[in-house]
Design a protein around this motif. Sequence first.
Motif, PDB file in Angstrom:
ATOM      1  N   ASN A   1       5.273-100.228 -79.978  1.00 33.02           N
ATOM      2  CA  ASN A   1       5.691 -99.241 -78.996  1.00 33.02           C
ATOM      3  C   ASN A   1       6.920 -98.518 -79.516  1.00 33.02           C
TER       4      ASN A   1
ATOM      5  N   ILE B   1       9.941 -96.915 -77.862  1.00 27.73           N
ATOM      6  CA  ILE B   1      10.720 -96.622 -76.655  1.00 27.73           C
ATOM      7  C   ILE B   1      11.549 -95.349 -76.815  1.00 27.73           C
TER       8      ILE B   1
ATOM      9  N   ARG C   1       2.266-105.733 -71.971  1.00 29.93           N
ATOM     10  CA  ARG C   1       3.238-106.111 -73.007  1.00 29.93           C
ATOM     11  C   ARG C   1       4.225-104.971 -73.262  1.00 29.93           C
ATOM     12  N   GLY C   2       3.700-103.763 -73.395  1.00 31.07           N
ATOM     13  CA  GLY C   2       4.561-102.610 -73.667  1.00 31.07           C
ATOM     14  C   GLY C   2       5.532-102.339 -72.534  1.00 31.07           C
ATOM     15  N   CYS C   3       5.046-102.414 -71.310  1.00 28.61           N
ATOM     16  CA  CYS C   3       5.927-102.192 -70.153  1.00 28.61           C
ATOM     17  C   CYS C   3       7.010-103.254 -70.074  1.00 28.61           C
ATOM     18  N   ASN C   4       6.638-104.490 -70.358  1.00 30.71           N
ATOM     19  CA  ASN C   4       7.636-105.565 -70.343  1.00 30.71           C
ATOM     20  C   ASN C   4       8.689-105.358 -71.423  1.00 30.71           C
ATOM     21  N   GLU C   5       8.266-105.030 -72.638  1.00 34.64           N
ATOM     22  CA  GLU C   5       9.211-104.828 -73.742  1.00 34.64           C
ATOM     23  C   GLU C   5      10.150-103.662 -73.463  1.00 34.64           C
ATOM     24  N   MET C   6       9.585-102.545 -73.074  1.00 36.43           N
ATOM     25  CA  MET C   6      10.417-101.366 -72.817  1.00 36.43           C
ATOM     26  C   MET C   6      11.314-101.589 -71.602  1.00 36.43           C
TER      27      MET C   6
ATOM     28  N   ARG D   1      12.594-104.362 -70.596  1.00 41.64           N
ATOM     29  CA  ARG D   1      13.729-105.231 -70.972  1.00 41.64           C
ATOM     30  C   ARG D   1      14.845-104.433 -71.634  1.00 41.64           C
ATOM     31  N   VAL D   2      14.478-103.546 -72.533  1.00 39.30           N
ATOM     32  CA  VAL D   2      15.507-102.750 -73.215  1.00 39.30           C
ATOM     33  C   VAL D   2      16.194-101.819 -72.226  1.00 39.30           C
TER      34      VAL D   2
ATOM     35  N   TYR E   1      16.836 -99.464 -79.337  1.00 39.65           N
ATOM     36  CA  TYR E   1      15.500 -98.872 -79.308  1.00 39.65           C
ATOM     37  C   TYR E   1      15.239 -97.988 -80.513  1.00 39.65           C
TER      38      TYR E   1
END
Length: 120
Positions: free
Chosen positions: A2, A4, A99-104, A106-107, A119
């Motif tokens: 991803n 961000i 997964r992408g929504c969770n990772e982004m 978090r940042v 990012y």
Amino acid sequence: MNDIKTLIESAGDDRELAVDLLELFKEQAIEGIAALSDAVQKEDSKEAVHLAHKLVGSAIACGFIDLSQELRFIETECQREVPDDIEQRLQTVSQLLERGCNEMGRVLADEKLYEKGAYN
């Protein structure tokens, strides 16, 4: 994978707006994936192509590279016929979205990571 940075740039470098865009994208993508699944169940390849194409554009604009690639594959394959492994592919699409929504998320939620430019 991803990106961000793409999401943040789409939000004009406004972190709060980036959070809102991410949430909106997730909601719309969940609905779009459900509609895509429904079109596949009905063997409506024309609608499946349309829905996958729409999701690809949104995914790219929000920096979801892997997700957009998987959706592009579905779009291309459905132009000929619905692939035999479509259910697995739709499950992969849902996992990549989550997964992408969770990772982004978090940042964006971690001010230290965001301020450090983690990012980039």
